[in-house]
Design an enzyme around this catalytic site. Structure first.
Site, mmCIF file in Angstrom:
data_model
loop_
_atom_site.group_PDB
_atom_site.id
_atom_site.type_symbol
_atom_site.label_atom_id
_atom_site.label_comp_id
_atom_site.label_asym_id
_atom_site.label_seq_id
_atom_site.Cartn_x
_atom_site.Cartn_y
_atom_site.Cartn_z
ATOM 1 N N ARG A 81 0.838 -1.212 0.000
ATOM 2 C CA ARG A 81 0.000 0.000 0.000
ATOM 3 C C ARG A 81 0.872 1.261 0.000
ATOM 4 N NH1 ARG A 81 -2.261 2.060 4.408
ATOM 5 N NH2 ARG A 81 -2.311 0.054 5.489
ATOM 6 N N TYR A 124 -17.513 15.160 -15.636
ATOM 7 C CA TYR A 124 -17.973 13.770 -15.683
ATOM 8 C C TYR A 124 -18.967 13.535 -14.531
ATOM 9 C CZ TYR A 124 -17.815 8.725 -15.138
ATOM 10 O OH TYR A 124 -18.169 7.409 -14.997
ATOM 11 N N ASP A 163 -8.621 16.947 -15.227
ATOM 12 C CA ASP A 163 -8.895 15.555 -15.576
ATOM 13 C C ASP A 163 -8.689 15.444 -17.089
ATOM 14 O OD1 ASP A 163 -10.045 13.190 -16.454
ATOM 15 O OD2 ASP A 163 -11.678 13.223 -15.003
ATOM 16 N N LYS A 208 -9.573 4.205 -19.703
ATOM 17 C CA LYS A 208 -9.934 4.657 -21.054
ATOM 18 C C LYS A 208 -8.728 4.487 -21.986
ATOM 19 C CE LYS A 208 -13.651 5.721 -18.884
ATOM 20 N NZ LYS A 208 -14.679 4.738 -18.749
HETATM 21 N N1 PLP Z 1 -13.006 11.100 -15.626
HETATM 22 C C1 PLP Z 1 -13.562 11.029 -16.849
HETATM 23 C C2 PLP Z 1 -13.435 12.192 -17.777
HETATM 24 C C3 PLP Z 1 -14.271 9.890 -17.232
HETATM 25 O O1 PLP Z 1 -14.847 9.825 -18.447
HETATM 26 C C4 PLP Z 1 -14.385 8.814 -16.315
HETATM 27 C C5 PLP Z 1 -15.138 7.598 -16.668
HETATM 28 O O2 PLP Z 1 -15.797 7.527 -17.681
HETATM 29 C C6 PLP Z 1 -13.792 8.939 -15.059
HETATM 30 C C7 PLP Z 1 -13.098 10.086 -14.743
HETATM 31 C C8 PLP Z 1 -13.891 7.830 -14.051
HETATM 32 O O3 PLP Z 1 -13.055 6.790 -14.428
HETATM 33 P P1 PLP Z 1 -13.250 5.293 -13.888
HETATM 34 O O4 PLP Z 1 -14.462 4.739 -14.566
HETATM 35 O O5 PLP Z 1 -11.966 4.628 -14.277
HETATM 36 O O6 PLP Z 1 -13.438 5.379 -12.416
#
Ligand code: PLP
Length: 397
Positions: free
Chosen positions: A56, A110, A183, A208
């Site tokens: 961890r 998101y 992000d 992704k």
């Molecule tokens: N940030 C963005 C822009 C996303 O599109 C997503 C998921 O679609 C996330 C964060 C969250 O990612 P995760 O599904 O890996 O938790």
């Protein structure tokens, strides 16, 4: 840096003094590590000395992935997390948010980021104000009025592919003593290196494009050197770290990120241009089209391409037509993700944005006929042929 194509292939490779160095990092599953002596173990636990003690606190496969991404992003420190949302959570905490603080967030963040800020953080005493991050004036006014600890934005928004000017927002934040969290999941380091534009903290969902093959759920937080100690201790305490198997797959995916992104961008542009010519399509949202309201900004900020995601609206857009369209697809996968090698399509009204009241959803520009398409790396002609057939079916009746 060497070009990103070269860096992606070589970053994070094992380097040590052993006579035989593996070309690829192993999947190191050990939870605990023995040190040469007790003092060394304790120095490693406290972070005074590098090395592994308990997984961890850090582990070799994750470290290889983190080192590779640091190189691609120009970051000093990184921690791989169990999901993109775990990374968003850590990034928000890393900004130092505490009860009584205000967080500014892009209004088209998101959905889970929006909900995390609006529910969990709110319960803990953090007030979140949502702002139109595509408008520097709106952000400047909100920074002046609310004195937030941080602003979190997505440079390419989901699902409408709106662009915000990362360099300008970083300058505005810093004038007001706020930190900028970006992000960059849709952009990836192939399109954008937000730290070079003044961003303080970068997050990605590794699930992704970085993983790229729909077999890794993960996230990552990256930042400059002065965040290193806090990032380490926050991830030790919250504990949502990436599993080493997933770190191995994520690093394997990363090796081809630039190649895949190049093809995603090429194909997305070709598909966007084709869709824009179809009478059955009312509107196409893609930053690479001159009709996109921020096309000039996108050209300046994303010189390598405009990304692999686009959205489009069916002309007779109701959910029955959308369902006929989705059910007629043979190649494009109707799944609730993006960024994989295969083309993937999602209906925001009944999936990612189903929790919103229809009126609110429509007021955000997410209508009943809107579809989000993550354009894969298949032959563009095959993707277009599949969409063409499905459009014909959707328009019938
Ligand atoms: N940030 C963005 C822009 C996303 O599109 C997503 C998921 O679609 C996330 C964060 C969250 O990612 P995760 O599904 O890996 O938790």
């Amino acid at each position: 840096m060497k070009t990103i194509f070269t860096a992606a292939v070589h970053a994070g490779r094992p380097e040590n003094g052993d006579p035989s160095i593996p070309s690829v990092p192993g999947i190191d599953l050990s939870v605990s590590f023995r040190a040469a002596d007790a003092a060394t173990l304790h120095a490693m636990l406290s972070g005074e000395q590098p090395g592994y003690s308990y997984s961890r606190y850090g582990s070799p496969t994750n470290a290889a992935f983190e080192a590779a991404l640091c190189q691609l992003e120009g970051a000093a420190t990184a921690r791989a997390c169990a999901s993109g949302m775990a990374a968003v959570h850590v990034a928000l905490l890393l900004s130092g948010l505490q009860a009584g603080d205000t967080l500014l967030a892009a209004q088209d963040s998101y959905g889970a980021t929006f909900a995390l800020a609006d529910t969990v953080l709110r319960r803990l005493g953090v007030r979140t104000i949502f702002v139109d991050a595509t408008s520097p004036d709106a952000v400047a006014a909100a920074l002046a009025e609310h004195q937030p600890r941080a602003l979190i934005v997505e440079p390419i928004s989901n699902p409408l592919l709106r662009i915000c000017d990362v360099g300008t927002l970083a300058g505005l934040c810093h004038e007001r003593g706020a930190q900028l969290i970006v992000d960059a999941t849709f952009a990836t380091p192939y399109l954008l290196r937000p730290l070079e534009l003044g961003t303080d903290i970068v997050v990605h969902s590794v699930s992704k494009y970085i993983g790229g093959h729909d077999d890794v759920l993960g996230g990552v937080v990256l930042a400059g050197p002065h965040y290193a100690a806090d990032l380490r201790s926050l991830t030790i305490l919250t504990g949502g770290l990436l599993d080493p198997h997933a770190a191995y797959l994520a690093l394997r995916g990363l090796r081809t990120l630039p190649l895949r992104m190049r093809e995603h961008c090429r194909n997305a542009l070709a598909v966007a241009v084709w869709l824009a010519e179809q009478p059955g399509v009312a509107r196409v949202h893609y930053p690479g089209l001159p009709t996109h309201p921020q096309h000039d900004l996108a050209r300046r900020m994303l010189p390598a391409g405009f990304g692999g995601v686009l959205a489009f609206e069916l002309a007779n857009g109701d959910s029955a037509a959308v369902h006929r369209f989705l059910d007629a697809l043979r190649l494009v996968l109707p799944v609730t993700t993006l960024g994989g090698v295969a083309s993937q399509i999602l209906y925001p009204a009944l999936s990612s944005h189903r929790a919103l009241e229809p009126e609110r959803r429509r007021s955000l520009g997410i209508g009943d006929g809107l579809l989000r398409l993550s354009v894969g790396i298949e032959d563009a002609d095959d993707i277009i042929a599949d969409l063409d057939r499905a459009l014909a079916v959707a328009l019938r009746s």
